[in-house]
Design an enzyme around this catalytic site. Structure first.
Site, short mmCIF file in Angstrom:
data_model
loop_
_atom_site.label_atom_id
_atom_site.label_comp_id
_atom_site.label_asym_id
_atom_site.label_seq_id
_atom_site.Cartn_x
_atom_site.Cartn_y
_atom_site.Cartn_z
N ARG A 237 0.86 -1.19 0.00
CA ARG A 237 0.00 0.00 0.00
C ARG A 237 0.89 1.23 0.00
NH1 ARG A 237 -3.36 -2.84 -1.55
NH2 ARG A 237 -5.42 -3.32 -0.71
N GLU A 266 -2.54 7.79 -4.13
CA GLU A 266 -2.86 6.90 -5.23
C GLU A 266 -4.26 7.18 -5.76
OE1 GLU A 266 -1.49 2.84 -4.72
OE2 GLU A 266 -3.31 2.16 -5.74
N HIS A 285 -0.61 0.08 -9.76
CA HIS A 285 -1.29 -0.90 -8.90
C HIS A 285 -1.85 -2.08 -9.71
CE1 HIS A 285 -3.44 -1.23 -4.75
NE2 HIS A 285 -3.22 -2.41 -5.25
#
Ligand code: DGY
Length: 325
Positions: A237, A266, A285
């Site tokens: 993360r 993000e 991602h």
């Protein structure tokens, strides 16, 4: 039972739900605002959640008292306040294992991309700068026999360690909440303190579950303690690292390079100066973005909803404590 799914998932999952006779509700437009999303959730009995755009927090649970179960289309559950879910006896399903290979493949890919400056060199080719052979320009580093430090040696960390050991005979050290005896036995992984991990790793790869207490854990004071040849990899993360500090650490050559599949924030801005650096590789991602992993995730999420609809236990549950009473 009405199941709200905010984005299309592989057919294998929707088929399973339909064959069970569940009513699936998809939004007309998948780019929902928070309010639109909440309205859909209010009318559902269960939610199959794709992505981490919206938080399942106190506000959500108070606004959506009809929701009795949440099946996440992810292994990570940092966007759910588990305490709030537990207070309401709401099971929260997730999708472990099926994406461990795919996600660790991306960590492995980033490690090599950064070590060999793949992004930088690819950009040179695209820019028409395929210059004459230069014995000194943009040299990479080899990974053979180097030390890989794993922060969070769960399923994904294990796969990354195993691949790195087999491919490059890397020495594996790790820091985790608990010891991983299998990794210690199978490839001699050594448990170390966090301090030892950051000081000794040639490659440091983050694989832990994110909690708010760990926000910005990898900041300048950590990067300063790392080896100057170290490569920082984050596929877990983005919240784990302070991106401005990472930028400074790279510019000031406190560390050698970084590979990110998750960013902070993000999605990150295309103007972020970190993207200009030659010792970085950033992916949007895509850890679980393989046909195999995404099908597996759809199957597990559907299994969770189906089990719940039949009054059973979710087989893949992030908060099994809801079943203990
Ligand atoms: C996960 O499953 O947690 C991946 O990061 C995709 O969100």
């Amino acid at each position: 039972m009405k199941v709200f799914i905010n984005k299309r998932i592989p057919e294998i999952g929707t088929k399973m739900l339909e064959e069970t006779g569940l009513q699936i509700i998809f939004p007309e437009n998948e780019n929902l605002s928070y309010e639109e999303w909440l309205d859909y959730c209010k009318n559902a009995d269960a939610i199959l959640n794709v992505g981490g755009d919206f938080k399942y927090d106190k506000t959500f649970f108070e606004a959506c008292p009809n929701v009795k179960a949440i099946a996440l289309y992810s292994v990570g559950f940092d966007h759910v306040d588990i305490k709030e879910a537990n207070q309401r006896n709401i099971p929260v399903g997730n999708t472990p294992d099926v994406l461990s290979r795919a996600t660790s493949d991306v960590a492995f890919l980033l490690m090599q991309s950064v070590a060999r400056r793949a992004s930088y060199n690819f950009q040179k080719v695209k820019d028409g700068n395929w210059n004459a052979f230069d014995p000194l320009h943009a040299l990479g580093q080899e990974l053979y026999g180097k030390t890989l430090g794993i922060f969070g040696l769960g399923r994904i960390g294990f796969e990354m360690a195993e691949k790195s050991r087999k491919a490059f005979d890397m020495n594996i050290i790790y820091h985790n909440r608990s010891r991983n005896e299998q990794a210690e036995k199978e490839f001699g992984a050594t448990y170390v303190s966090f301090d030892e991990l950051i000081k000794s790793s040639d490659v440091l790869s983050v694989h832990a579950n994110f909690t708010p207490e760990q926000a910005n854990l990898f900041n300048i004071s950590v990067f300063e303690k790392m080896k100057s040849n170290a490569i920082f990899i984050n596929t877990a993360r983005g919240g784990f690292h302070q991106q401005k500090d990472l930028y400074n650490a790279l510019v000031e050559e406190k560390i050698w390079g970084a590979g990110l599949d998750v960013t902070n924030p993000e999605p990150m801005s295309a103007d972020d100066p970190i993207l200009e650096l030659s010792n970085i590789c950033v992916l949007p991602h895509i850890g679980s973005a393989t046909i195999e992993a995404r099908n597996g995730m759809a199957r597990l999420a559907a299994e969770n909803i189906i089990a719940f609809s039949k009054g059973g236990r979710m087989p893949h549950c992030a908060n099994p404590e809801v079943y203990s009473h």
